[in-house]
Scaffold this motif. Structure first.
Motif, PDB file in Angstrom:
ATOM      1  N   VAL A  84       0.692  -1.334  -0.132  1.00 41.93           N
ATOM      2  CA  VAL A  84      -0.260   0.065  -0.014  1.00 41.93           C
ATOM      3  C   VAL A  84       0.719   1.321  -0.009  1.00 41.93           C
ATOM      4  O   VAL A  84       1.750   1.559   0.656  1.00 41.93           O
ATOM      5  CB  VAL A  84      -0.888  -0.107   1.112  1.00 41.93           C
ATOM      6  CG1 VAL A  84      -1.801   1.462   1.426  1.00 41.93           C
ATOM      7  CG2 VAL A  84      -1.980  -1.104   1.096  1.00 41.93           C
ATOM      8  N   ASN A  85       0.538   2.183  -0.856  1.00 42.26           N
ATOM      9  CA  ASN A  85       1.235   3.395  -0.941  1.00 42.26           C
ATOM     10  C   ASN A  85       0.659   4.345  -0.044  1.00 42.26           C
ATOM     11  O   ASN A  85      -0.366   4.696  -0.184  1.00 42.26           O
ATOM     12  CB  ASN A  85       1.143   3.861  -2.356  1.00 42.26           C
ATOM     13  CG  ASN A  85       1.894   3.102  -3.204  1.00 42.26           C
ATOM     14  OD1 ASN A  85       3.106   3.143  -3.327  1.00 42.26           O
ATOM     15  ND2 ASN A  85       1.282   2.268  -4.205  1.00 42.26           N
ATOM     16  N   VAL A  86       1.628   4.723   0.995  1.00 37.92           N
ATOM     17  CA  VAL A  86       1.312   5.500   1.991  1.00 37.92           C
ATOM     18  C   VAL A  86       1.336   6.874   2.080  1.00 37.92           C
ATOM     19  O   VAL A  86       0.362   7.581   2.296  1.00 37.92           O
ATOM     20  CB  VAL A  86       1.806   5.029   3.331  1.00 37.92           C
ATOM     21  CG1 VAL A  86       1.276   5.630   4.595  1.00 37.92           C
ATOM     22  CG2 VAL A  86       1.652   3.430   3.694  1.00 37.92           C
ATOM     23  N   LYS A  87       2.289   7.410   1.810  1.00 37.25           N
ATOM     24  CA  LYS A  87       2.509   8.923   1.683  1.00 37.25           C
ATOM     25  C   LYS A  87       3.679   9.318   0.473  1.00 37.25           C
ATOM     26  O   LYS A  87       4.450   8.542   0.246  1.00 37.25           O
ATOM     27  CB  LYS A  87       2.790   9.290   3.052  1.00 37.25           C
ATOM     28  CG  LYS A  87       4.101   8.731   3.630  1.00 37.25           C
ATOM     29  CD  LYS A  87       4.320   9.186   5.149  1.00 37.25           C
ATOM     30  CE  LYS A  87       5.291   8.716   6.028  1.00 37.25           C
ATOM     31  NZ  LYS A  87       6.602   9.611   5.814  1.00 37.25           N
ATOM     32  N   VAL A  88       3.831  10.529   0.496  1.00 41.36           N
ATOM     33  CA  VAL A  88       4.922  11.159  -0.375  1.00 41.36           C
ATOM     34  C   VAL A  88       5.579  12.238   0.407  1.00 41.36           C
ATOM     35  O   VAL A  88       4.829  12.876   1.199  1.00 41.36           O
ATOM     36  CB  VAL A  88       4.425  11.577  -1.657  1.00 41.36           C
ATOM     37  CG1 VAL A  88       3.559  12.895  -1.590  1.00 41.36           C
ATOM     38  CG2 VAL A  88       5.732  12.271  -2.591  1.00 41.36           C
ATOM     39  N   SER A  89       6.848  12.099   0.552  1.00 43.00           N
ATOM     40  CA  SER A  89       7.525  13.403   1.339  1.00 43.00           C
ATOM     41  C   SER A  89       8.483  14.099   0.429  1.00 43.00           C
ATOM     42  O   SER A  89       9.188  13.377  -0.558  1.00 43.00           O
ATOM     43  CB  SER A  89       8.068  12.728   2.476  1.00 43.00           C
ATOM     44  OG  SER A  89       7.433  11.775   3.245  1.00 43.00           O
ATOM     45  N   ALA A  90       8.927  15.390   0.738  1.00 41.63           N
ATOM     46  CA  ALA A  90      10.189  15.920   0.261  1.00 41.63           C
ATOM     47  C   ALA A  90      11.331  15.113   0.802  1.00 41.63           C
ATOM     48  O   ALA A  90      11.614  14.867   1.994  1.00 41.63           O
ATOM     49  CB  ALA A  90      10.562  17.385   0.638  1.00 41.63           C
ATOM     50  N   ARG A  91      12.060  14.746   0.116  1.00 37.92           N
ATOM     51  CA  ARG A  91      13.135  13.711   0.420  1.00 37.92           C
ATOM     52  C   ARG A  91      14.013  14.347   1.497  1.00 37.92           C
ATOM     53  O   ARG A  91      14.700  15.348   1.326  1.00 37.92           O
ATOM     54  CB  ARG A  91      13.922  13.108  -0.755  1.00 37.92           C
ATOM     55  CG  ARG A  91      14.925  11.996  -0.322  1.00 37.92           C
ATOM     56  CD  ARG A  91      15.702  11.614  -1.732  1.00 37.92           C
ATOM     57  NE  ARG A  91      16.495  12.396  -2.132  1.00 37.92           N
ATOM     58  CZ  ARG A  91      17.979  12.548  -1.992  1.00 37.92           C
ATOM     59  NH1 ARG A  91      18.298  11.373  -1.297  1.00 37.92           N
ATOM     60  NH2 ARG A  91      18.593  13.303  -2.446  1.00 37.92           N
TER      61      ARG A  91
END
Ligand SMILES: [Zn+2]
Ligand SMILES: [Zn+2]
Length: 253
Positions: A84-91
Motif C-alpha cells: 500500500v502506498n502510504v505517503k509522499v515526502s520531500a526527500r
C-alpha cells in the motif's frame, strides 16, 4: 483550529505495519490527483495535512520503503509487506508531504469526494515508458493489438494483447482493490510479463479473495489475481503506457 473528530482521520497500510493520523483537515477538503507517471501508476489521491504537526505516526514497524527517481526530490513511501502506498515526502525533510487517501480508514466512503486534478506531468523530467523485450502473448490475430506497460522503475514490464486500444476499459468501478489503486482490466492468456521474481512481491488480502503483485523497488502494483482463478490476470490498467488512456481513465476513476 482546535482538534475535532470531523477533521481527524486515521489511516495505515493493509497489513497493519504502519498507522498514522491526520488532523485539522478543513471542512469539505478535497484530495488531489496528479497526472505524472508515478502518481498515475499508483492511482494516488493525495491529502496534504495542513501542517507538520497535523500528521502523527501511531505505529511504525520500519516497513515503509522509499522510492525516488530523476532529481530525487520526492520520496514515495510504500509498505514492503502489503504494497500500500502510504505517503509522499520531500526527500530528507519529511515535509511537505501528503498521505494517500487510499490508506485512510474508510477510504471507500472518502473515495466519492470530488478531487482536484494537478498537472505534475508538465514538470520535471518527461517519463519515458520502459521498453518490453520479452516474448509476445501467443495467438496474434489481425484484429488484435499489442500494448505495453510497466511499473514505474521498469523492473516489471509486460506486453498485453487487446482487441483495440479504444476497447480498453476498466471493469471495476474504481472502488475494487481500492487500497492499491488498481483499475482492473481482466485478461486471460493475453499477457506476458518480464520481471525478476525476486523484484516482485505478492500480498493476499485478509479476506483471501485477492492477491496483489507489486514491484519491490517502486511499489507500483502491476496486477492482481483471484486465487481461485489462476489463469486470469486482473491487470492494473493504470500501468499501461498508452498515450491518452491516462487522461481518459486514470484521472477520472
Ligand atoms: Zn503493510
Ligand atoms: Zn518498479
Amino acid at each position: 483550529m482546535k482538534d475535532n473528530n470531523d477533521a481527524t482521520f486515521q489511516g495505515g497500510c493493509l497489513c497493519g505495519a504502519y498507522k498514522f493520523q491526520v488532523k485539522n483537515l478543513e471542512a469539505g477538503w478535497q484530495p488531489r490527483r496528479c497526472n505524472c507517471a508515478i502518481c498515475r501508476k499508483k492511482g494516488a489521491l493525495w491529502v496534504p495535512p495542513p501542517s507538520q504537526d497535523d500528521f502523527i505516526i501511531l505505529k511504525d514497524d520500519g516497513n515503509l520503503k522509499s522510492y525516488t527517481f530523476d532529481a530525487k526530490v520526492w520520496s514515495h513511501e510504500f509498505c514492503e509487506t502489503c504494497g500500500v502506498n502510504v505517503k509522499v515526502s520531500a526527500r530528507g525533510s519529511g515535509w511537505p508531504m501528503a498521505v494517500n487517501l487510499r490508506a485512510l480508514d474508510e477510504a471507500e466512503k472518502l473515495y466519492s469526494r470530488e478531487w482536484n486534478k494537478i498537472g505534475g506531468k508538465a514538470f520535471g523530467v518527461v517519463y519515458e515508458p520502459k521498453s518490453y523485450t520479452g516474448e509476445l502473448p501467443p495467438g496474434q490475430e489481425d484484429d488484435t493489438e499489442i500494448v505495453n506497460g510497466s511499473c514505474h522503475c521498469g523492473e516489471v514490464t509486460y506486453a498485453a494483447k487487446v482487441k483495440s486500444v479504444e476497447d480498453v476499459k476498466p471493469q471495476s468501478n474504481g472502488s475494487a482493490l481500492l487500497s492499491h489503486g488498481i483499475l482492473v482490466l481482466p485478461l486471460k492468456n493475453d499477457i506476458q510479463f518480464r520481471m525478476n521474481e525476486t523484484n516482485v512481491r505478492e500480498y493476499t488480502t485478509k479476506d483471501g479473495l485477492t492477491k496483489v503483485m507489486f514491484c519491490r523497488t517502486c511499489g507500483v502494483p502491476a496486477q492482481a489475481q483471484s486465487p481461485s482463478e489462476n489463469n486470469s490476470v486482473l491487470l492494473n490498467l493504470r500501468t499501461l503506457d498508452v498515450e491518452g488512456l491516462d487522461e481518459k481513465w486514470c484521472m477520472n476513476i
